[in-house]
Design a protein around this motif. Sequence first.
Motif, PDB file in Angstrom:
ATOM      1  N   GLU A   1     -58.279  19.865 -11.182  1.00  0.00           N
ATOM      2  CA  GLU A   1     -57.338  20.685 -10.415  1.00  0.00           C
ATOM      3  C   GLU A   1     -56.808  19.918  -9.212  1.00  0.00           C
ATOM      4  O   GLU A   1     -55.620  19.972  -8.907  1.00  0.00           O
ATOM      5  N   LYS A   2     -57.683  19.198  -8.548  1.00  0.00           N
ATOM      6  CA  LYS A   2     -57.266  18.443  -7.373  1.00  0.00           C
ATOM      7  C   LYS A   2     -56.300  17.322  -7.757  1.00  0.00           C
ATOM      8  O   LYS A   2     -55.292  17.108  -7.085  1.00  0.00           O
ATOM      9  N   SER A   3     -56.590  16.604  -8.832  1.00  0.00           N
ATOM     10  CA  SER A   3     -55.710  15.497  -9.214  1.00  0.00           C
ATOM     11  C   SER A   3     -54.337  16.007  -9.647  1.00  0.00           C
ATOM     12  O   SER A   3     -53.328  15.337  -9.431  1.00  0.00           O
ATOM     13  N   ILE A   4     -54.279  17.184 -10.244  1.00  0.00           N
ATOM     14  CA  ILE A   4     -52.991  17.761 -10.621  1.00  0.00           C
ATOM     15  C   ILE A   4     -52.198  18.162  -9.386  1.00  0.00           C
ATOM     16  O   ILE A   4     -50.983  17.966  -9.317  1.00  0.00           O
ATOM     17  N   ARG A   5     -52.878  18.692  -8.371  1.00  0.00           N
ATOM     18  CA  ARG A   5     -52.192  19.014  -7.107  1.00  0.00           C
ATOM     19  C   ARG A   5     -51.691  17.755  -6.424  1.00  0.00           C
ATOM     20  O   ARG A   5     -50.629  17.744  -5.810  1.00  0.00           O
ATOM     21  N   LEU A   6     -52.452  16.666  -6.516  1.00  0.00           N
ATOM     22  CA  LEU A   6     -52.051  15.410  -5.883  1.00  0.00           C
ATOM     23  C   LEU A   6     -50.813  14.806  -6.543  1.00  0.00           C
ATOM     24  O   LEU A   6     -50.085  14.048  -5.911  1.00  0.00           O
ATOM     25  N   LEU A   7     -50.566  15.124  -7.815  1.00  0.00           N
ATOM     26  CA  LEU A   7     -49.368  14.621  -8.483  1.00  0.00           C
ATOM     27  C   LEU A   7     -48.098  15.087  -7.769  1.00  0.00           C
ATOM     28  O   LEU A   7     -47.100  14.379  -7.753  1.00  0.00           O
ATOM     29  N   GLN A   8     -48.142  16.267  -7.174  1.00  0.00           N
ATOM     30  CA  GLN A   8     -46.986  16.776  -6.437  1.00  0.00           C
ATOM     31  C   GLN A   8     -46.704  15.951  -5.185  1.00  0.00           C
ATOM     32  O   GLN A   8     -45.590  15.936  -4.686  1.00  0.00           O
ATOM     33  N   GLN A   9     -47.712  15.271  -4.683  1.00  0.00           N
ATOM     34  CA  GLN A   9     -47.559  14.417  -3.502  1.00  0.00           C
ATOM     35  C   GLN A   9     -47.408  12.951  -3.895  1.00  0.00           C
ATOM     36  O   GLN A   9     -47.575  12.063  -3.068  1.00  0.00           O
TER      37      GLN A   9
ATOM     38  N   LYS B   1     -44.815   4.797  -3.319  1.00  0.00           N
ATOM     39  CA  LYS B   1     -43.704   4.995  -2.398  1.00  0.00           C
ATOM     40  C   LYS B   1     -42.722   5.992  -2.986  1.00  0.00           C
ATOM     41  O   LYS B   1     -42.739   6.276  -4.187  1.00  0.00           O
ATOM     42  N   LYS B   2     -41.867   6.531  -2.125  1.00  0.00           N
ATOM     43  CA  LYS B   2     -40.895   7.543  -2.535  1.00  0.00           C
ATOM     44  C   LYS B   2     -39.999   6.994  -3.646  1.00  0.00           C
ATOM     45  O   LYS B   2     -39.686   5.813  -3.673  1.00  0.00           O
ATOM     46  N   ASN B   3     -39.601   7.862  -4.554  1.00  0.00           N
ATOM     47  CA  ASN B   3     -38.717   7.561  -5.683  1.00  0.00           C
ATOM     48  C   ASN B   3     -39.374   6.708  -6.765  1.00  0.00           C
ATOM     49  O   ASN B   3     -38.689   6.167  -7.615  1.00  0.00           O
ATOM     50  N   TYR B   4     -40.684   6.532  -6.741  1.00  0.00           N
ATOM     51  CA  TYR B   4     -41.416   5.850  -7.801  1.00  0.00           C
ATOM     52  C   TYR B   4     -42.362   6.846  -8.455  1.00  0.00           C
ATOM     53  O   TYR B   4     -42.880   7.753  -7.797  1.00  0.00           O
ATOM     54  N   PHE B   5     -42.584   6.688  -9.747  1.00  0.00           N
ATOM     55  CA  PHE B   5     -43.550   7.533 -10.441  1.00  0.00           C
ATOM     56  C   PHE B   5     -44.093   6.775 -11.645  1.00  0.00           C
ATOM     57  O   PHE B   5     -43.508   5.803 -12.106  1.00  0.00           O
ATOM     58  N   ILE B   6     -45.239   7.238 -12.127  1.00  0.00           N
ATOM     59  CA  ILE B   6     -45.845   6.650 -13.314  1.00  0.00           C
ATOM     60  C   ILE B   6     -45.545   7.598 -14.470  1.00  0.00           C
ATOM     61  O   ILE B   6     -45.914   8.767 -14.436  1.00  0.00           O
ATOM     62  N   PRO B   7     -44.858   7.119 -15.499  1.00  0.00           N
ATOM     63  CA  PRO B   7     -44.399   8.011 -16.556  1.00  0.00           C
ATOM     64  C   PRO B   7     -45.511   8.602 -17.432  1.00  0.00           C
ATOM     65  O   PRO B   7     -45.271   9.554 -18.133  1.00  0.00           O
ATOM     66  N   LEU B   8     -46.731   8.072 -17.379  1.00  0.00           N
ATOM     67  CA  LEU B   8     -47.813   8.612 -18.185  1.00  0.00           C
ATOM     68  C   LEU B   8     -48.279   9.960 -17.692  1.00  0.00           C
ATOM     69  O   LEU B   8     -48.872  10.724 -18.431  1.00  0.00           O
ATOM     70  N   PHE B   9     -48.041  10.250 -16.426  1.00  0.00           N
ATOM     71  CA  PHE B   9     -48.475  11.485 -15.822  1.00  0.00           C
ATOM     72  C   PHE B   9     -47.321  12.472 -15.770  1.00  0.00           C
ATOM     73  O   PHE B   9     -46.166  12.085 -15.658  1.00  0.00           O
ATOM     74  N   LEU B  10     -47.653  13.742 -15.808  1.00  0.00           N
ATOM     75  CA  LEU B  10     -46.611  14.751 -15.663  1.00  0.00           C
ATOM     76  C   LEU B  10     -46.329  14.968 -14.189  1.00  0.00           C
ATOM     77  O   LEU B  10     -47.223  15.029 -13.381  1.00  0.00           O
TER      78      LEU B  10
END
Length: 91
Positions: free
Chosen positions: A11-19, A81-90
Amino acid sequence: MDKPKNQVVTEKSIRLLQQNQYTFKVDSKLTKTEMKSWIEGFFDVEVEGINSSRIGNRSRKRKNKLNINFTSQKKMIVKLKKNYFIPLFLN
């Protein structure tokens, strides 16, 4: 040297994805700088910071009073950093 073993889905790691933070279980000997260079090279992203924590040894007693020791593990939370993401994660 082992690379990140797997992603952590709690649950915590899913919340961290938003940040824009991603959680990995890694080899206990992996350092923050090695992790940063691996993430930046493999996913082609820029890392802002990394937090690491050790999940300590645990032991269990059984009926026959044998102690079973579990090896220590390490997890790292990688903030991109802002505007970067890892595509494996939702996101």
